[in-house]
Structure formats: C-alpha cells, structure tokens
Design a protein around this motif. Structure first.
Motif, PDB file in Angstrom:
ATOM      1  N   ARG A   1      31.848 -24.660   3.807  1.00 21.73           N
ATOM      2  CA  ARG A   1      31.639 -25.260   2.493  1.00 21.73           C
ATOM      3  C   ARG A   1      32.022 -24.242   1.430  1.00 21.73           C
ATOM      4  NH1 ARG A   1      26.903 -27.393   5.123  1.00 21.73           N
ATOM      5  NH2 ARG A   1      27.040 -29.652   5.197  1.00 21.73           N
ATOM      6  N   PHE A   2      32.567 -24.740   0.331  1.00 21.42           N
ATOM      7  CA  PHE A   2      32.984 -23.853  -0.758  1.00 21.42           C
ATOM      8  C   PHE A   2      31.778 -23.448  -1.588  1.00 21.42           C
ATOM      9  CE2 PHE A   2      34.749 -22.752  -4.882  1.00 21.42           C
ATOM     10  CZ  PHE A   2      35.759 -21.889  -4.507  1.00 21.42           C
TER      11      PHE A   2
ATOM     12  N   GLN B   1      29.487  -8.929   4.998  1.00 20.13           N
ATOM     13  CA  GLN B   1      29.354 -10.061   5.908  1.00 20.13           C
ATOM     14  C   GLN B   1      30.485 -10.047   6.932  1.00 20.13           C
ATOM     15  OE1 GLN B   1      28.613 -13.919   4.011  1.00 20.13           O
ATOM     16  NE2 GLN B   1      28.596 -12.810   2.075  1.00 20.13           N
ATOM     17  N   THR B   2      30.223 -10.623   8.081  1.00 14.19           N
ATOM     18  CA  THR B   2      31.246 -10.859   9.087  1.00 14.19           C
ATOM     19  C   THR B   2      31.331 -12.361   9.289  1.00 14.19           C
ATOM     20  OG1 THR B   2      30.768  -8.763  10.181  1.00 14.19           O
ATOM     21  CG2 THR B   2      31.958 -10.423  11.464  1.00 14.19           C
ATOM     22  N   ASN B   3      32.511 -12.936   9.096  1.00 13.86           N
ATOM     23  CA  ASN B   3      32.741 -14.369   9.259  1.00 13.86           C
ATOM     24  C   ASN B   3      31.762 -15.224   8.451  1.00 13.86           C
ATOM     25  OD1 ASN B   3      34.025 -16.644  10.148  1.00 13.86           O
ATOM     26  ND2 ASN B   3      32.922 -16.744  12.086  1.00 13.86           N
ATOM     27  N   PRO B   4      31.736 -15.062   7.122  1.00 12.67           N
ATOM     28  CA  PRO B   4      30.838 -15.876   6.303  1.00 12.67           C
ATOM     29  C   PRO B   4      31.207 -17.351   6.385  1.00 12.67           C
ATOM     30  CG  PRO B   4      32.407 -14.735   4.929  1.00 12.67           C
ATOM     31  CD  PRO B   4      32.598 -14.213   6.331  1.00 12.67           C
ATOM     32  N   THR B   5      30.220 -18.214   6.312  1.00 10.54           N
ATOM     33  CA  THR B   5      30.469 -19.658   6.423  1.00 10.54           C
ATOM     34  C   THR B   5      30.360 -20.379   5.092  1.00 10.54           C
ATOM     35  OG1 THR B   5      28.160 -20.042   6.993  1.00 10.54           O
ATOM     36  CG2 THR B   5      29.712 -19.738   8.820  1.00 10.54           C
ATOM     37  N   GLY B   6      30.129 -19.655   4.017  1.00  7.38           N
ATOM     38  CA  GLY B   6      30.086 -20.278   2.705  1.00  7.38           C
ATOM     39  C   GLY B   6      28.724 -20.846   2.375  1.00  7.38           C
ATOM     40  N   SER B   7      28.724 -21.772   1.448  1.00  8.38           N
ATOM     41  CA  SER B   7      27.500 -22.359   0.932  1.00  8.38           C
ATOM     42  C   SER B   7      26.776 -23.187   1.993  1.00  8.38           C
ATOM     43  CB  SER B   7      27.839 -23.254  -0.266  1.00  8.38           C
ATOM     44  OG  SER B   7      26.696 -23.886  -0.765  1.00  8.38           O
ATOM     45  N   SER B   8      25.461 -23.290   1.865  1.00  2.12           N
ATOM     46  CA  SER B   8      24.682 -24.109   2.802  1.00  2.12           C
ATOM     47  C   SER B   8      24.606 -25.562   2.342  1.00  2.12           C
ATOM     48  CB  SER B   8      23.271 -23.535   2.958  1.00  2.12           C
ATOM     49  OG  SER B   8      22.611 -23.519   1.701  1.00  2.12           O
ATOM     50  N   SER B   9      25.131 -25.879   1.165  1.00  4.48           N
ATOM     51  CA  SER B   9      25.120 -27.261   0.672  1.00  4.48           C
ATOM     52  C   SER B   9      26.409 -27.546  -0.089  1.00  4.48           C
ATOM     53  CB  SER B   9      23.905 -27.485  -0.227  1.00  4.48           C
ATOM     54  OG  SER B   9      23.994 -26.649  -1.365  1.00  4.48           O
ATOM     55  N   GLY B  10      26.603 -28.816  -0.406  1.00  5.19           N
ATOM     56  CA  GLY B  10      27.811 -29.234  -1.119  1.00  5.19           C
ATOM     57  C   GLY B  10      28.805 -29.888  -0.179  1.00  5.19           C
TER      58      GLY B  10
ATOM     59  N   SER C   1      32.472 -29.928  -0.932  1.00  5.37           N
ATOM     60  CA  SER C   1      33.812 -29.334  -0.980  1.00  5.37           C
ATOM     61  C   SER C   1      33.977 -28.308   0.130  1.00  5.37           C
ATOM     62  CB  SER C   1      34.058 -28.661  -2.329  1.00  5.37           C
ATOM     63  OG  SER C   1      34.209 -29.626  -3.328  1.00  5.37           O
ATOM     64  N   ARG C   2      35.140 -28.350   0.781  1.00  5.74           N
ATOM     65  CA  ARG C   2      35.436 -27.433   1.889  1.00  5.74           C
ATOM     66  C   ARG C   2      36.474 -26.412   1.446  1.00  5.74           C
ATOM     67  NH1 ARG C   2      31.577 -28.266   5.869  1.00  5.74           N
ATOM     68  NH2 ARG C   2      30.993 -30.440   5.695  1.00  5.74           N
ATOM     69  N   VAL C   3      36.446 -25.260   2.097  1.00 10.21           N
ATOM     70  CA  VAL C   3      37.339 -24.150   1.773  1.00 10.21           C
ATOM     71  C   VAL C   3      38.757 -24.443   2.258  1.00 10.21           C
ATOM     72  CG1 VAL C   3      37.837 -21.720   2.286  1.00 10.21           C
ATOM     73  CG2 VAL C   3      35.491 -22.438   1.793  1.00 10.21           C
ATOM     74  N   LEU C   4      39.722 -24.100   1.428  1.00 12.30           N
ATOM     75  CA  LEU C   4      41.142 -24.087   1.791  1.00 12.30           C
ATOM     76  C   LEU C   4      41.577 -22.634   1.747  1.00 12.30           C
ATOM     77  CD1 LEU C   4      42.470 -26.951  -0.510  1.00 12.30           C
ATOM     78  CD2 LEU C   4      41.892 -27.101   1.905  1.00 12.30           C
ATOM     79  N   ARG C   5      42.351 -22.193   2.736  1.00  9.79           N
ATOM     80  CA  ARG C   5      42.801 -20.792   2.792  1.00  9.79           C
ATOM     81  C   ARG C   5      44.308 -20.691   3.012  1.00  9.79           C
ATOM     82  NH1 ARG C   5      39.170 -16.924   2.730  1.00  9.79           N
ATOM     83  NH2 ARG C   5      37.060 -17.341   3.390  1.00  9.79           N
TER      84      ARG C   5
ATOM     85  N   ASP D   1      42.930 -15.549   0.119  1.00 10.28           N
ATOM     86  CA  ASP D   1      42.879 -16.453  -1.022  1.00 10.28           C
ATOM     87  C   ASP D   1      42.229 -17.764  -0.612  1.00 10.28           C
ATOM     88  OD1 ASP D   1      43.793 -16.526  -3.878  1.00 10.28           O
ATOM     89  OD2 ASP D   1      44.489 -18.470  -3.153  1.00 10.28           O
ATOM     90  N   ARG D   2      41.334 -18.286  -1.428  1.00  8.89           N
ATOM     91  CA  ARG D   2      40.695 -19.549  -1.092  1.00  8.89           C
ATOM     92  C   ARG D   2      40.601 -20.460  -2.290  1.00  8.89           C
ATOM     93  NH1 ARG D   2      34.573 -19.482  -0.358  1.00  8.89           N
ATOM     94  NH2 ARG D   2      34.147 -18.490  -2.315  1.00  8.89           N
ATOM     95  N   SER D   3      40.623 -21.729  -1.982  1.00  5.51           N
ATOM     96  CA  SER D   3      40.461 -22.784  -2.961  1.00  5.51           C
ATOM     97  C   SER D   3      39.534 -23.813  -2.319  1.00  5.51           C
ATOM     98  CB  SER D   3      41.834 -23.388  -3.303  1.00  5.51           C
ATOM     99  OG  SER D   3      41.700 -24.313  -4.365  1.00  5.51           O
ATOM    100  N   ASN D   4      39.451 -25.010  -2.901  1.00  2.69           N
ATOM    101  CA  ASN D   4      38.596 -26.027  -2.288  1.00  2.69           C
ATOM    102  C   ASN D   4      39.059 -27.430  -2.642  1.00  2.69           C
ATOM    103  OD1 ASN D   4      36.515 -27.273  -4.485  1.00  2.69           O
ATOM    104  ND2 ASN D   4      37.130 -25.217  -5.069  1.00  2.69           N
ATOM    105  N   TYR D   5      38.712 -28.356  -1.787  1.00  7.35           N
ATOM    106  CA  TYR D   5      38.956 -29.787  -1.981  1.00  7.35           C
ATOM    107  C   TYR D   5      37.756 -30.530  -1.425  1.00  7.35           C
ATOM    108  CZ  TYR D   5      43.801 -30.943  -3.375  1.00  7.35           C
ATOM    109  OH  TYR D   5      44.960 -31.174  -4.050  1.00  7.35           O
TER     110      TYR D   5
END
Length: 111
Positions: free
Chosen positions: A50-51, A59-68, A70-74, A89-93
């Motif tokens: 999640r974005f 951190q090692t291999n962070p998974t992003g937000s616990s809610s929301g 939008s998913r990460v684009l890399r 580089d990351r964005s989201n959709y």
C-alpha cells in the motif's frame, strides 16, 4: 541516485526515440547488476504494498502503509523521463485505474 548516461545509452531505460517509445518484450534489454531484467523503464511495476509514508527508521523490505487502497508503482515506464527509471522511485495508483505503462511481475520459487 541519478542514472549515469552510459546506463541510459546502454538500454537500461527505454525512453529513447529509436525504441519507438513503447513497451518491449522481456529480456530484450540489458539486465541490471543483479542479473534481473526489466526492473526499470519498461513499465511501472504494480506492487502489493500500500502507498504511504515509510518509517524514518532503518527497514528491510518495507510493505508500506497498513491502510488505504492505493498501491505502490515502482521503476518508471516507457513514457517517463530517465530520472523515474529506477527501482527506488515510486508512485501510486488506485486498484481501479489502468495505464499503458503499468504492469506487474510474476515470480516463483524454484525447489
């Protein structure tokens, strides 16, 4: 980390006119230093993460937000400038959106 011009010209980023500004078949460009193909520049890779903001701690291999939703684009896509064509580089959709420069990676574990 800025991309070196030698890497750009060697084909690690796909946004150059002689490539007709479109996606390319897998493994038609040079692999990265880990031997992985198409990690940057062909299409943005849609990730399960999640974005959201990362923690400021290491951190090692962070998974992003616990809610929301939008998913990460890399990794940047064929229509982006070279600066976006890097794994960090990351964005989201949101899950309902689509685009011609977005894809996903299938992987498996060999036993």
């Amino acid at each position: 980390m800025a991309m070196k011009i030698e890497e750009f010209m060697a084909g690690k980023c796909y946004r150059i006119m002689k490539n007709n500004c479109s996606t390319h078949a897998v493994k038609t460009k040079l692999p990265n230093e880990l031997g992985l193909y198409d990690m940057s520049g062909n299409v943005w890779e849609w990730c399960q993460d999640r974005f959201g903001d990362y923690s400021s701690s290491a951190q090692t291999n962070p998974t992003g937000s616990s809610s929301g939703s939008s998913r990460v684009l890399r990794g940047g896509g064929w229509l982006d400038n070279a600066g976006y064509c890097r794994v960090a580089d990351r964005s989201n959709y949101g899950p309902g959106r689509r685009g011609s420069s977005i894809g996903f990676r299938l992987s498996s574990v060999h036993q």
